[in-house]
Design an enzyme around this catalytic site. Structure first.
Site, PDB file in Angstrom:
ATOM      1  N   GLY A  45      26.560 -18.290  47.332  1.00  0.00           N
ATOM      2  CA  GLY A  45      27.400 -17.440  46.833  1.00  0.00           C
ATOM      3  C   GLY A  45      27.864 -18.043  45.563  1.00  0.00           C
ATOM      4  O   GLY A  45      27.508 -18.902  44.846  1.00  0.00           O
ATOM      5  N   GLN A  50      32.074 -18.816  37.298  1.00  0.00           N
ATOM      6  CA  GLN A  50      31.330 -19.985  37.519  1.00  0.00           C
ATOM      7  C   GLN A  50      30.016 -19.971  36.576  1.00  0.00           C
ATOM      8  O   GLN A  50      29.479 -20.930  36.412  1.00  0.00           O
ATOM      9  CB  GLN A  50      30.626 -19.993  39.005  1.00  0.00           C
ATOM     10  N   LEU A  94      28.968 -24.995  44.084  1.00  0.00           N
ATOM     11  CA  LEU A  94      28.022 -25.312  42.706  1.00  0.00           C
ATOM     12  C   LEU A  94      28.737 -25.812  41.488  1.00  0.00           C
ATOM     13  O   LEU A  94      27.970 -26.294  40.444  1.00  0.00           O
ATOM     14  CB  LEU A  94      27.478 -23.898  42.429  1.00  0.00           C
ATOM     15  N   HIS A 135      35.989 -18.494  50.029  1.00  0.00           N
ATOM     16  CA  HIS A 135      35.559 -19.440  48.968  1.00  0.00           C
ATOM     17  C   HIS A 135      35.285 -18.730  47.578  1.00  0.00           C
ATOM     18  O   HIS A 135      36.018 -19.273  46.474  1.00  0.00           O
ATOM     19  CB  HIS A 135      34.453 -20.155  49.381  1.00  0.00           C
ATOM     20  N   GLU A 136      34.702 -17.667  47.390  1.00  0.00           N
ATOM     21  CA  GLU A 136      34.394 -16.956  45.996  1.00  0.00           C
ATOM     22  C   GLU A 136      35.812 -16.169  45.452  1.00  0.00           C
ATOM     23  O   GLU A 136      36.005 -16.381  44.521  1.00  0.00           O
ATOM     24  CB  GLU A 136      33.318 -16.008  46.153  1.00  0.00           C
TER      25      GLU A 136
HETATM   26 CO    CO Z   1      32.268 -22.856  44.751  1.00  0.00          CO
END
Ligand code: CO
Length: 182
Positions: A45, A50, A94, A135-136
């Site tokens: 994801g 990000q 990430l 989470h996203e």
């Molecule tokens: Co993340």
């Protein structure tokens, strides 16, 4: 193919609430760059901030599971409601390499969102997909997995977090210095 740089904890864009996407005209090339970047980093994801983009947009690929046979794109998402029991599941990020935390989240969420064709949808998601969506969506609201755990868990990673923060600061500095090179 364009692989974008994934920004890490300590970069201010990851603490922002991301802006709604108004114009879907050029969204497909951004989405395709995001998929390239996510696969390069071996993630399942990725939220737009990000890769340094202030946009309410994220992508998910859980096709390695039984849950889905296609990838997902969510634009202008908002969580309408959360359902089911709280569940604990280990998550990585990430933007926080080397950190994995047991995060408690509800089993299912109902998300309102747009697809790249501009259509609005409202669907319930559970399983790994429901987990990844939460989470996203946290990313798009400036929230990290470390904000979702207790003090004791957070303290375990204090050194790693400090290092990520100072690396992000020096990356930002070198980026702004490069801006003056003609
Ligand atoms: Co993340």
């Amino acid at each position: 193919m364009a692989v974008l740089e994934i920004v890490h904890y300590g970069d201010p864009i990851l603490r922002k609430k991301c802006k709604s996407v108004k114009d879907l005209e050029d969204i497909n090339s951004i989405i395709s760059d995001m998929f390239d970047s996510m696969y390069e980093a071996e993630g399942i994801g990725l939220a737009a901030n990000q890769v340094g983009l202030d946009m309410n947009l994220f992508i998910i690929d859980v096709t390695h599971t039984e849950e889905a046979d296609e990838t997902h794109i969510f634009i202008n998402g908002s969580i309408v409601s959360k359902q089911g029991e709280d569940q604990v599941f280990q998550e990585g990020c990430l933007s926080m390499p080397g950190i994995a935390l047991d995060v408690t989240r509800p089993e299912k969420v109902t998300l309102k969102y747009q697809t790249p064709d501009g259509e609005w949808h409202e669907d319930e998601f559970g399983g790994l997909l429901g987990r990844a969506i939460q989470h996203e969506m946290d990313h798009l609201n400036g929230v990290f997995i470390v904000d979702r755990v207790g003090e004791v868990e957070r303290i375990k990673y204090q050194a790693e977090l400090k290092e990520l923060e100072s690396n992000s600061k020096s990356r930002l500095r070198s980026r702004s210095e490069k801006g003056f090179v003609l």
